[in-house]
Each structure stands twice: as structure tokens, then as C-alpha cells.
Design an enzyme around this catalytic site. Structure first.
Site, mmCIF file in Angstrom:
data_model
loop_
_atom_site.group_PDB
_atom_site.id
_atom_site.type_symbol
_atom_site.label_atom_id
_atom_site.label_comp_id
_atom_site.label_asym_id
_atom_site.label_seq_id
_atom_site.Cartn_x
_atom_site.Cartn_y
_atom_site.Cartn_z
ATOM 1 N N ASP A 143 39.354 29.376 50.386
ATOM 2 C CA ASP A 143 39.281 31.366 50.382
ATOM 3 C C ASP A 143 39.553 31.071 48.827
ATOM 4 O O ASP A 143 39.676 29.901 48.462
ATOM 5 C CB ASP A 143 40.485 31.026 51.286
ATOM 6 C CG ASP A 143 40.901 32.198 50.557
ATOM 7 O OD1 ASP A 143 39.846 33.454 50.413
ATOM 8 O OD2 ASP A 143 41.952 33.156 50.252
ATOM 9 N N ASP A 156 40.802 34.597 46.770
ATOM 10 C CA ASP A 156 41.933 35.148 46.139
ATOM 11 C C ASP A 156 43.504 34.973 47.646
ATOM 12 O O ASP A 156 43.505 34.692 47.733
ATOM 13 C CB ASP A 156 42.026 36.382 45.801
ATOM 14 C CG ASP A 156 41.356 37.142 45.592
ATOM 15 O OD1 ASP A 156 40.458 36.411 44.664
ATOM 16 O OD2 ASP A 156 40.528 38.449 46.264
HETATM 17 MG MG LIG Z 1 43.499 34.489 50.775
#
Ligand SMILES: [Mg+2]
Ligand SMILES: [Zn+2]
Length: 172
Positions: free
Chosen positions: A17, A19
Site C-alpha cells: 500500500d 499512503d
Molecule cells: Mg494506506
């Protein structure tokens, strides 16, 4: 095509992932400006370790702001470039970024759906999901990965941070 992984690599692909996993997640969840890209502690070094181990590193990121207009494609490209520069300072790079630019309930790729993972696996048929792993900061990251048979780590739950996940993945 991004692969294949190095012949002796422990994983075919490690999915990350973005952010909240690689870089600091903005208030409200939108990282829209290059100057908002701040690496989380140890993230650059952790990705450099995956690179050195010959494992392709692929980002899978929901960017609903692209659908709502909160983030333009120009801003997304600027953020991606800033992330590349920040990682390069640690000798790290991303092999590919797969993005869901869609709004809620309008596609099959917005996590926790597994379309982003499936897109990458379809493009890289040498990669076996059971030889892949995912690191993310939300249950919506780990759910699709686990559903496909991947090993998955949620930050703050399974491991403290990306460096901790990579430590386990590389068996060091
Ligand atoms: Mg995230
Ligand atoms: Zn989508």
C-alpha cells in the site's frame, strides 16, 4: 512487465500500500502535492532491502480523489515522482504502481476488492499469489491479498512498520 523476480528471491512480488505504509498519510487521506510526500521512518531502507533481494515491489493504491476531483492526474504524477526521488535517496525504487482511480462502488479494483492485485498477476503470469506478500496499514489492504492466498501484514497490528514486515519476509 516488471518481472520475473530473481531466481533465488523469496517472493515473486511484494505488494505495498502507499499512503500510511510507505509515506505519511495526510489528514483526510489525500496526498495531492509533491511536498506532502514524507517517507515513514525506515520505509526507504526497507524497500531497498526488497530491491536488493531481487523481489519486484509493486504499489497498490486506492486514489478515490482522482474520481472526485480532489486529486488531478497531474498531481498524482507529481506525487509519484516525489516518492521516487525520496526513495532513491535510500537506494530504493518501486517496480510498478497499480492505482484504482475510481469512486466507491463503481469498479472491481478499489480495495478491499482484489482487482488491482488481479491486474498485476494477469500481466505477470510467472508470479504465483501464494509466493506473493502484501504490506498495508488497513484491513482493506490485507483482506484482498489474503483472499488471493498471499501472506499479508497490517501495520500496527501484525508488525509495527514496513521495516518490521520486511525483516520477517526476508527471514532475517
Ligand atoms: Mg494506506
Ligand atoms: Zn477501481
Amino acid at each position: 512487465m516488471i518481472g520475473p523476480a530473481g531466481a533465488l528471491a523469496a517472493y515473486d512480488i511484494v505488494f505495498l500500500d502507499r499512503d500510511g505504509t510507505i509515506n505519511v498519510r495526510e489528514e483526510g487521506g489525500y496526498v495531492a502535492a509533491a511536498e506532502s510526500v514524507v517517507l515513514l521512518p525506515g520505509a526507504g531502507e526497507a524497500i531497498a532491502r526488497l530491491n536488493a533481494a531481487g523481489i519486484p515491489v509493486v504499489v497498490v493504491t486506492n486514489q478515490r480523489g482522482l474520481a472526485t476531483g480532489r486529486v488531478t492526474w497531474e498531481q498524482f504524477a507529481a506525487v509519484s515522482a516525489a516518492l521516487d526521488v525520496a526513495l532513491a535517496a535510500h537506494g530504493a525504487h518501486l517496480d510498478h504502481t497499480a492505482v484504482c482511480p475510481h469512486d466507491h462502488d463503481s469498479c472491481n479494483c478499489r480495495k478491499p476488492l482484489d482487482g488491482l492485485f488481479r491486474q498485476v498477476l494477469a500481466a505477470e503470469p510467472w508470479a504465483q499469489p501464494e509466493r506473493c506478500a502484501l504490506v498495508g496499514d488497513m484491513p482493506t489492504d490485507t483482506a484482498p491479498a489474503r483472499g488471493l492466498g498471499m501472506r499479508a501484514f497490517q501495520l500496527g497490528v501484525d508488525v509495527p512498520d514496513l521495516a518490521g514486515a520486511v525483516e520477517i519476509l526476508l527471514g532475517a
